[in-house]
Design a protein around this motif. Structure first.
Motif, PDB file in Angstrom:
ATOM      1  N   UNK A 155       0.827  -1.200   0.000  1.00 14.91           N
ATOM      2  CA  UNK A 155       0.000   0.000   0.000  1.00 14.91           C
ATOM      3  C   UNK A 155       0.863   1.253   0.000  1.00 14.91           C
ATOM      4  N   UNK A 156       1.991   1.202   0.690  1.00 15.61           N
ATOM      5  CA  UNK A 156       2.836   2.389   0.804  1.00 15.61           C
ATOM      6  C   UNK A 156       3.401   2.811  -0.556  1.00 15.61           C
ATOM      7  N   UNK A 157       3.574   1.868  -1.479  1.00 16.89           N
ATOM      8  CA  UNK A 157       4.049   2.232  -2.813  1.00 16.89           C
ATOM      9  C   UNK A 157       3.009   3.064  -3.562  1.00 16.89           C
ATOM     10  N   UNK A 194      -0.463   3.672 -17.202  1.00 15.78           N
ATOM     11  CA  UNK A 194       0.715   3.107 -17.876  1.00 15.78           C
ATOM     12  C   UNK A 194       1.303   1.936 -17.078  1.00 15.78           C
ATOM     13  N   UNK A 195       1.406   2.101 -15.756  1.00 18.09           N
ATOM     14  CA  UNK A 195       1.928   1.019 -14.917  1.00 18.09           C
ATOM     15  C   UNK A 195       1.000  -0.196 -14.951  1.00 18.09           C
ATOM     16  N   UNK A 196      -0.313   0.050 -14.938  1.00 19.11           N
ATOM     17  CA  UNK A 196      -1.283  -1.045 -14.966  1.00 19.11           C
ATOM     18  C   UNK A 196      -1.196  -1.814 -16.279  1.00 19.11           C
ATOM     19  N   UNK A 197      -1.042  -1.113 -17.399  1.00 19.76           N
ATOM     20  CA  UNK A 197      -0.954  -1.775 -18.705  1.00 19.76           C
ATOM     21  C   UNK A 197       0.308  -2.628 -18.817  1.00 19.76           C
ATOM     22  N   UNK A 198       1.367  -2.213 -18.146  1.00 18.93           N
ATOM     23  CA  UNK A 198       2.619  -2.973 -18.189  1.00 18.93           C
ATOM     24  C   UNK A 198       2.677  -4.068 -17.129  1.00 18.93           C
ATOM     25  N   UNK A 199       1.631  -4.159 -16.294  1.00 18.84           N
ATOM     26  CA  UNK A 199       1.595  -5.180 -15.256  1.00 18.84           C
ATOM     27  C   UNK A 199       2.492  -4.881 -14.074  1.00 18.84           C
ATOM     28  N   UNK A 200       2.828  -3.610 -13.874  1.00 17.14           N
ATOM     29  CA  UNK A 200       3.738  -3.237 -12.789  1.00 17.14           C
ATOM     30  C   UNK A 200       3.022  -2.480 -11.683  1.00 17.14           C
ATOM     31  N   UNK A 201       1.691  -2.625 -11.613  1.00 17.80           N
ATOM     32  CA  UNK A 201       0.900  -1.912 -10.608  1.00 17.80           C
ATOM     33  C   UNK A 201      -0.020  -2.916  -9.924  1.00 17.80           C
TER      34      UNK A 201
END
Length: 133
Positions: free
Chosen positions: A2-4, A49-56
């Protein structure tokens, strides 16, 4: 974690405030011009953008969702501290900006309503009967 999510939101806020201060200095106003708005636009673009790259991950998204729910009360508190009378008296720029935002919002309503496939309308709400009166 969560902190990220909170860190992403904080970074966007800091960048938005820098942009707002720079814009205010560029137009000769001794104030932050739209910093929170720039921060929210940056947050939407960055998280998408992070969600589309799978990094979120979902857990990180919870930190953003928590503070996003606080966005409206914070903006209302910030807006209540601004001196609208002095802004209008300072020149027509405030009026033109307000009218421009209003016109853009009104013009975008039909455009935004066409996004996505057509769906069935929601069923009407049922009126609740008073209990034990």
């Amino acid at each position: 974690m969560v902190v990220y999510g909170v860190a992403v939101l904080s970074a966007c806020l800091l960048v938005g405030m820098v942009i707002g201060d720079a814009l205010g200095a560029a137009i000769g106003v001794d104030a932050n011009v739209g910093g929170v708005g720039f921060a929210m636009i940056l947050l939407v673009l960055l998280t998408d953008r992070l969600r589309r790259r799978g990094r979120f991950p979902d857990v990180t998204e919870q930190g953003v969702i928590f503070w996003s729910s606080m966005y409206i009360p914070i903006v209302i508190a910030m807006a209540s501290t601004q001196n609208v009378v002095e802004a209008v008296a300072g020149g027509p720029v405030a009026l033109l900006a307000g009218l421009g935002a209003l016109a853009a919002g009104a013009a975008l309503v039909p455009v935004l309503s066409r996004i996505g496939p057509p769906t069935e309308p929601l069923p009407p709400l049922e009126a609740e009967e008073p209990k034990g009166v």
